[in-house]
Design a protein around this motif. Sequence first.
Motif, mmCIF file in Angstrom:
data_model
loop_
_atom_site.group_PDB
_atom_site.id
_atom_site.type_symbol
_atom_site.label_atom_id
_atom_site.label_comp_id
_atom_site.label_asym_id
_atom_site.label_seq_id
_atom_site.Cartn_x
_atom_site.Cartn_y
_atom_site.Cartn_z
ATOM 1 N N LEU A 335 47.915 27.299 57.887
ATOM 2 C CA LEU A 335 47.288 28.091 57.506
ATOM 3 C C LEU A 335 47.598 28.642 56.239
ATOM 4 C CD1 LEU A 335 45.641 31.335 57.605
ATOM 5 C CD2 LEU A 335 47.241 32.227 59.247
ATOM 6 N N TRP A 336 49.521 28.770 56.512
ATOM 7 C CA TRP A 336 50.328 28.734 54.998
ATOM 8 C C TRP A 336 50.276 28.616 54.291
ATOM 9 C CZ3 TRP A 336 53.419 25.521 51.459
ATOM 10 C CH2 TRP A 336 53.056 24.323 51.316
ATOM 11 N N LEU A 337 49.073 27.341 53.873
ATOM 12 C CA LEU A 337 48.275 26.771 52.484
ATOM 13 C C LEU A 337 47.617 28.271 51.788
ATOM 14 C CD1 LEU A 337 47.737 23.166 53.423
ATOM 15 C CD2 LEU A 337 49.763 23.777 51.400
ATOM 16 N N ASN A 338 46.868 28.523 52.916
ATOM 17 C CA ASN A 338 45.567 29.785 52.261
ATOM 18 C C ASN A 338 46.830 30.615 51.928
ATOM 19 O OD1 ASN A 338 44.360 27.703 54.206
ATOM 20 N ND2 ASN A 338 42.711 29.822 55.380
ATOM 21 N N GLU A 339 47.511 31.113 53.326
ATOM 22 C CA GLU A 339 48.074 32.541 52.451
ATOM 23 C C GLU A 339 49.385 32.429 51.722
ATOM 24 O OE1 GLU A 339 46.036 35.085 52.850
ATOM 25 O OE2 GLU A 339 45.403 34.688 54.920
ATOM 26 N N GLY A 340 49.950 31.193 51.873
ATOM 27 C CA GLY A 340 51.574 31.425 51.185
ATOM 28 C C GLY A 340 50.536 31.071 49.504
ATOM 29 N N HIS A 341 49.667 30.856 49.208
ATOM 30 C CA HIS A 341 49.664 30.684 47.758
ATOM 31 C C HIS A 341 48.797 31.878 47.627
ATOM 32 C CE1 HIS A 341 49.453 26.129 48.365
ATOM 33 N NE2 HIS A 341 49.611 26.268 46.696
ATOM 34 N N ALA A 342 48.023 32.381 47.915
ATOM 35 C CA ALA A 342 47.194 34.050 48.025
ATOM 36 C C ALA A 342 48.515 35.412 47.132
ATOM 37 C CB ALA A 342 46.398 34.476 48.818
ATOM 38 N N THR A 343 49.513 34.540 48.267
ATOM 39 C CA THR A 343 50.438 35.883 48.057
ATOM 40 C C THR A 343 51.117 34.906 47.052
ATOM 41 O OG1 THR A 343 50.561 35.606 51.008
ATOM 42 C CG2 THR A 343 52.863 36.318 48.879
ATOM 43 N N TRP A 344 51.368 33.533 46.950
ATOM 44 C CA TRP A 344 52.430 33.687 45.032
ATOM 45 C C TRP A 344 51.599 34.066 44.329
ATOM 46 C CZ3 TRP A 344 56.255 31.270 43.320
ATOM 47 C CH2 TRP A 344 55.869 30.627 41.957
ATOM 48 N N TYR A 345 50.098 33.641 44.096
ATOM 49 C CA TYR A 345 48.931 34.540 42.754
ATOM 50 C C TYR A 345 49.264 36.071 42.958
ATOM 51 C CZ TYR A 345 48.551 29.506 42.021
ATOM 52 O OH TYR A 345 48.558 28.344 41.425
ATOM 53 N N GLU A 346 49.042 36.748 44.052
ATOM 54 C CA GLU A 346 49.433 37.980 44.152
ATOM 55 C C GLU A 346 50.424 38.340 43.312
ATOM 56 O OE1 GLU A 346 50.634 40.938 48.192
ATOM 57 O OE2 GLU A 346 48.932 39.601 48.038
ATOM 58 N N ALA A 347 51.564 37.594 43.799
ATOM 59 C CA ALA A 347 52.733 38.748 43.685
ATOM 60 C C ALA A 347 52.805 37.543 41.769
ATOM 61 C CB ALA A 347 54.243 37.049 43.667
ATOM 62 N N ARG A 348 52.820 36.858 41.130
ATOM 63 C CA ARG A 348 52.897 36.514 40.072
ATOM 64 C C ARG A 348 51.653 37.522 39.396
ATOM 65 N NH1 ARG A 348 51.485 31.605 39.014
ATOM 66 N NH2 ARG A 348 51.351 32.188 36.117
ATOM 67 N N TYR A 349 50.495 38.271 39.219
ATOM 68 C CA TYR A 349 49.976 39.178 38.628
ATOM 69 C C TYR A 349 50.361 40.205 38.465
ATOM 70 C CZ TYR A 349 45.303 41.340 37.194
ATOM 71 O OH TYR A 349 44.474 41.967 36.900
ATOM 72 N N ALA A 350 51.101 40.842 39.785
ATOM 73 C CA ALA A 350 52.270 41.772 40.101
ATOM 74 C C ALA A 350 53.177 41.845 38.511
ATOM 75 C CB ALA A 350 52.489 42.670 40.928
ATOM 76 N N ALA A 351 53.668 40.386 39.085
ATOM 77 C CA ALA A 351 54.940 40.680 38.152
ATOM 78 C C ALA A 351 54.513 39.936 35.970
ATOM 79 C CB ALA A 351 55.158 38.431 38.315
ATOM 80 N N GLU A 352 52.884 40.007 35.616
ATOM 81 C CA GLU A 352 52.750 40.066 34.588
ATOM 82 C C GLU A 352 51.776 41.158 34.632
ATOM 83 O OE1 GLU A 352 50.024 36.365 33.339
ATOM 84 O OE2 GLU A 352 51.599 35.814 34.441
ATOM 85 N N HIS A 353 51.184 41.414 35.099
ATOM 86 C CA HIS A 353 50.405 42.860 34.413
ATOM 87 C C HIS A 353 51.212 44.093 35.624
ATOM 88 C CE1 HIS A 353 47.427 39.648 34.271
ATOM 89 N NE2 HIS A 353 46.431 40.096 34.372
ATOM 90 N N ALA A 354 52.114 44.701 35.964
ATOM 91 C CA ALA A 354 52.881 45.721 36.861
ATOM 92 C C ALA A 354 54.586 45.385 36.546
ATOM 93 C CB ALA A 354 52.250 45.699 37.966
ATOM 94 N N GLY A 355 55.021 44.727 35.768
ATOM 95 C CA GLY A 355 56.519 44.403 35.547
ATOM 96 C C GLY A 355 57.019 44.648 36.960
ATOM 97 N N LYS A 356 56.837 43.314 38.372
ATOM 98 C CA LYS A 356 57.100 43.538 39.123
ATOM 99 C C LYS A 356 57.908 42.162 39.464
ATOM 100 C CE LYS A 356 55.494 47.530 40.616
ATOM 101 N NZ LYS A 356 57.013 48.844 40.933
ATOM 102 N N PRO A 357 59.295 41.852 39.105
ATOM 103 C CA PRO A 357 59.717 40.681 39.034
ATOM 104 C C PRO A 357 59.418 39.782 39.804
ATOM 105 C CG PRO A 357 61.269 42.418 37.984
ATOM 106 C CD PRO A 357 60.406 43.241 38.562
ATOM 107 N N LEU A 358 58.733 38.235 40.069
ATOM 108 C CA LEU A 358 58.483 37.484 40.474
ATOM 109 C C LEU A 358 60.097 37.121 41.741
ATOM 110 C CD1 LEU A 358 56.758 35.412 42.043
ATOM 111 C CD2 LEU A 358 57.418 33.541 40.621
ATOM 112 N N ALA A 359 60.848 36.782 40.455
ATOM 113 C CA ALA A 359 62.526 37.021 41.857
ATOM 114 C C ALA A 359 62.125 37.921 42.331
ATOM 115 C CB ALA A 359 63.589 36.041 40.457
ATOM 116 N N ASP A 360 62.752 38.828 42.042
ATOM 117 C CA ASP A 360 62.729 39.850 42.960
ATOM 118 C C ASP A 360 62.231 39.813 44.345
ATOM 119 O OD1 ASP A 360 64.091 40.996 40.574
ATOM 120 O OD2 ASP A 360 63.417 42.744 40.261
ATOM 121 N N ARG A 361 60.890 39.953 45.113
ATOM 122 C CA ARG A 361 60.056 39.270 46.003
ATOM 123 C C ARG A 361 60.371 38.676 46.324
ATOM 124 N NH1 ARG A 361 53.499 40.395 46.486
ATOM 125 N NH2 ARG A 361 53.642 39.725 48.469
#
Length: 485
Positions: A335-361
Amino acid sequence: MLLTSRRPRAVLLAVASATLVAATLPPPGPLGIGDPLFPYLGNPGYDVLTYDLDFTYGGDNTKPLDAITKIDARATERLDRINLDFTHGEVRSVEVNGSAAEFVTAEEDLVVTPARPVGTGARIRITVHHTSDPSGPGGGWLRTADGLAMANQADAAHRVFPGNDHPADKAYFTFRVTAPAGLTVVANGLPEGKTRKGANTTWVYRTSHPMATELAQVSIGDSAVIHREGPDGLPVRDVVPAADRELLEPWLRKTPDQLRWMERQVGPYPFETYGVLIAGADTGFELETQTLSLFERALFTRPEYPEWYVDAVMVHELAHQWFGNSVSPHRWSDLWLNEGHATWYEARYAAEHAGKPLADRMRSAYTRSDGWRAAGGPPAAPEPPTAGRQISLFRPVVYDGSALILYALRQEIGDAAFQRLERDWVRDHRDATATTADFVALASEAAGRDLRDFLGPWLYGKKTPPMPGHPDWRSTPPAERTVAR
């Protein structure tokens, strides 16, 4: 009276053979395919090729639906009995290859004894006439303000229809849903027409790609269906309560650009259509049902959810179409392959579009990682869900705790190799299932070196390994944290 001594010898042998088989078969019982987290989920001995699901909805979402489930499968071994996952419905009759079959229930299995054993490699057509009950807890049918939707993850599809309820056995689906003419029905895949007969309309949908049972979706309600175009002409259709169409439009129009963003990360969208289903129900979760992601209405209407957060959640479910739906877990411990990846791209999107640094999360996740591992097991070897609460499998360690593995991997092998890995992963395993070992092997290939020693502790360790590039990061066990009061 017919004297047995006067029966033909062939008849006597056939009767004796049937008696011997009946005498040697063990009592009917639940089976499974050996999933360590769901030991009785799935069934050995056959591979489902297609499901044809027929539901009749009378307009009252508290009452059982009449249903017919047709399963085309191929036997992978000789079958004197066929186990199907099914519970919470009344079974009226079962046929196997056109002949009436005996059946009993054993816990959450429907155990079918065909008139004649099925040989290895033979095709099987199983037809079950049953009811499908939307009442009670445990998932499956989700009652909405104006009808029904489905929420089958992780093991609730067999509360809706009989089948092989494990993502390892994906199949093509056809849905035939009859409902009062004033209601709208939408399901996975693309429409194949609708037919009006008296006060009812029958809607037909079909998938173009195989699907896990947990990802099935049928929406019945007073709905508006909004059509627009995605990348390369992809048909995008959103399903929302009719009264909320204008209210929700600012969110719905974001989907095509979100699709384009995901395609830039990992390659072409893997299915025939996409859209969001916004249900008038309080679920406490969102769900990546294939081609039609399920969201609760409150996510888009409650003011305490900032726009960037809602956008990121939308991308999370969209990313699952690649990670989890097109490439499905071979076992639930993957399951980690599902949720880990979905969370990864969720965080990446927030970093690029809302200024939420990936490294901080990721640093925040690292701080909590040891506690998450202690509470729920390591990402690739999670503890079983709490009895009676299967959704408890979805713990923080499979979300941010697993995205942390991807961050560590990118730190270790570099961005170029990581991007190549992600694209190769969804291309090589499209429409199939894959394991954690498959991911480690492909990551090693992308990096040009064996990564088993690096990834092993991240995937299976009780403690979180050091983060490459961040030697100052620390993970604090729960007992050492200061509790704010």
